[in-house]
Design a protein around this motif. Sequence first.
Motif, PDB file in Angstrom:
ATOM      1  N   GLY A   1       0.786  -1.220   0.000  1.00 18.17           N
ATOM      2  CA  GLY A   1       0.000   0.000   0.000  1.00 18.17           C
ATOM      3  C   GLY A   1       0.822   1.276   0.000  1.00 18.17           C
ATOM      4  N   ILE A   2       2.066   1.198  -0.506  1.00 18.57           N
ATOM      5  CA  ILE A   2       2.948   2.377  -0.463  1.00 18.57           C
ATOM      6  C   ILE A   2       3.418   2.780  -1.860  1.00 18.57           C
ATOM      7  CG2 ILE A   2       3.751   1.904   1.883  1.00 18.57           C
ATOM      8  CD1 ILE A   2       6.336   0.744   0.636  1.00 18.57           C
ATOM      9  N   SER A   3       2.775   2.271  -2.906  1.00 15.53           N
ATOM     10  CA  SER A   3       3.267   2.516  -4.261  1.00 15.53           C
ATOM     11  C   SER A   3       3.277   4.003  -4.619  1.00 15.53           C
ATOM     12  CB  SER A   3       2.428   1.743  -5.281  1.00 15.53           C
ATOM     13  OG  SER A   3       1.058   2.050  -5.162  1.00 15.53           O
ATOM     14  N   GLN A   4       2.392   4.796  -4.005  1.00 17.69           N
ATOM     15  CA  GLN A   4       2.391   6.232  -4.287  1.00 17.69           C
ATOM     16  C   GLN A   4       3.577   6.944  -3.652  1.00 17.69           C
ATOM     17  OE1 GLN A   4      -1.575   7.422  -2.967  1.00 17.69           O
ATOM     18  NE2 GLN A   4      -2.277   7.433  -5.099  1.00 17.69           N
ATOM     19  N   ARG A   5       4.257   6.300  -2.728  1.00 20.13           N
ATOM     20  CA  ARG A   5       5.412   6.910  -2.057  1.00 20.13           C
ATOM     21  C   ARG A   5       6.737   6.273  -2.464  1.00 20.13           C
ATOM     22  NH1 ARG A   5       4.156  10.049   2.373  1.00 20.13           N
ATOM     23  NH2 ARG A   5       2.008  10.801   2.162  1.00 20.13           N
ATOM     24  N   VAL A   6       6.715   5.361  -3.434  1.00 21.35           N
ATOM     25  CA  VAL A   6       7.935   4.680  -3.884  1.00 21.35           C
ATOM     26  C   VAL A   6       8.134   4.929  -5.370  1.00 21.35           C
ATOM     27  CG1 VAL A   6       9.157   2.483  -4.081  1.00 21.35           C
ATOM     28  CG2 VAL A   6       7.625   2.885  -2.126  1.00 21.35           C
ATOM     29  N   LEU A   7       9.293   5.455  -5.733  1.00 22.27           N
ATOM     30  CA  LEU A   7       9.639   5.695  -7.130  1.00 22.27           C
ATOM     31  C   LEU A   7      10.722   4.714  -7.573  1.00 22.27           C
ATOM     32  CD1 LEU A   7       9.923   9.603  -7.184  1.00 22.27           C
ATOM     33  CD2 LEU A   7       7.941   8.197  -7.785  1.00 22.27           C
ATOM     34  N   PHE A   8      10.521   4.076  -8.715  1.00 23.07           N
ATOM     35  CA  PHE A   8      11.543   3.242  -9.333  1.00 23.07           C
ATOM     36  C   PHE A   8      12.116   4.049 -10.494  1.00 23.07           C
ATOM     37  CE2 PHE A   8       8.943   0.329  -6.986  1.00 23.07           C
ATOM     38  CZ  PHE A   8       9.830  -0.639  -6.529  1.00 23.07           C
TER      39      PHE A   8
END
Length: 397
Positions: free
Chosen positions: A270-277
């Motif tokens: 649930g943290i994809s909006q706060r993780v950048l690849f």
Amino acid sequence: MLGWELPPHNSGGLGVACYHMSKALAAQGATIDFIVPYAAEQQISHMNVYAAVSAPPGRQYVGAYDHGQSVAGDCDSLRHIRQLQHQYSAFVRQFVAQHRPDVIHAHDWLTIEAGIVAKQLTGAPLIIHVHATEFDRSGEYRGSQLVHEIEQQGLLMADQIIAVSHATKDIIVEKYHIPPEKVVVIYNAMNNLSLPSADRQNQTYRYLDDLRQNGYTIVGTLTRLTAQKGLRYFLEAAALALKQHDRLIFVLFGGGEQRDELIQLSAQLGISQRVLFAGFVRGVQWRDAYRVLDIFVMSSVSEPFGLTALEAAHYDTALLISKQSGVGEILHNIMAFDYWDVQTLASDIVRIARSTDLRDSLQQQVKRESRRLSWYDAAARCMRVYQACYRGEKEAS
């Protein structure tokens, strides 16, 4: 000198370490013929670079640095690597017949067999430089039995072994049953990171700069996205940290076989909006990647050294380093954690994010520490190893 990559055609820290070590050795009088498994125009003047095959750079990376379980399970990748190694060894066989070396210096498992061929043909002493073992690369997996066998054979045949940390030496001695007096520890060092100035044109960097201006703390890493690097634990810690402090952004610079798995995990947490690849970077973008980070995390399951930590320290970044990383032997102004201890990692991230004084102190002190490390000193120790081996002696460990 037998290596698998050199900048700018490198996939990670191995090529960077080879470049700076060879440059410092050349400055101290060494004449170096460096053989790589690809053909490319090289902007290198301190040594002679030879291409073992006519193929362009890129194909030599397939599977070479992914974790052992992936390589062992992928017949095509393993077949490709073995084919390239055989071509490389054949070139080395012809090369040493015409250019007899005083010393053979082979970097990591990929060039070990070629090093043994050169030693058998010339009688010159063989030095194996261990930047990582298969035990490191495979992380929590078993790794490739074939690679283990190649490493064991090379370490037994070597006249001297250079390890990049005491942690790596311990693995060599305990796992491969090599006498400790045969292994010398020579740490990597701080390289010259001066690159041309450039405006922040990259949209990702401008976005991160804007977030910093709005009170967010940028936490990230530059690494291969592979099992060795413990990135599943990093993301689990990120999820815990965000529950305690919501003004955090996490960035992963790099590529690798775990990329899709990690993207999926960030969504599940649930943290994809706060993780950048942010993908693989080099040159100015690589330099600026460090500059946009407030906290640099090295979460490796087993990291023989960790050159990126020194680079991050140079750019005023607070360091959070797993206790399983060799760079922690020489950097002390860091916060350390066991790679599996996501609770501690999360708590330390939050502590640094909430305390400007703590962050500034860590950044300033570790930068001073890193500046004391010199490739010239590392090369001087390496030259003593060469000279001792040439005389038929062992350099004191």
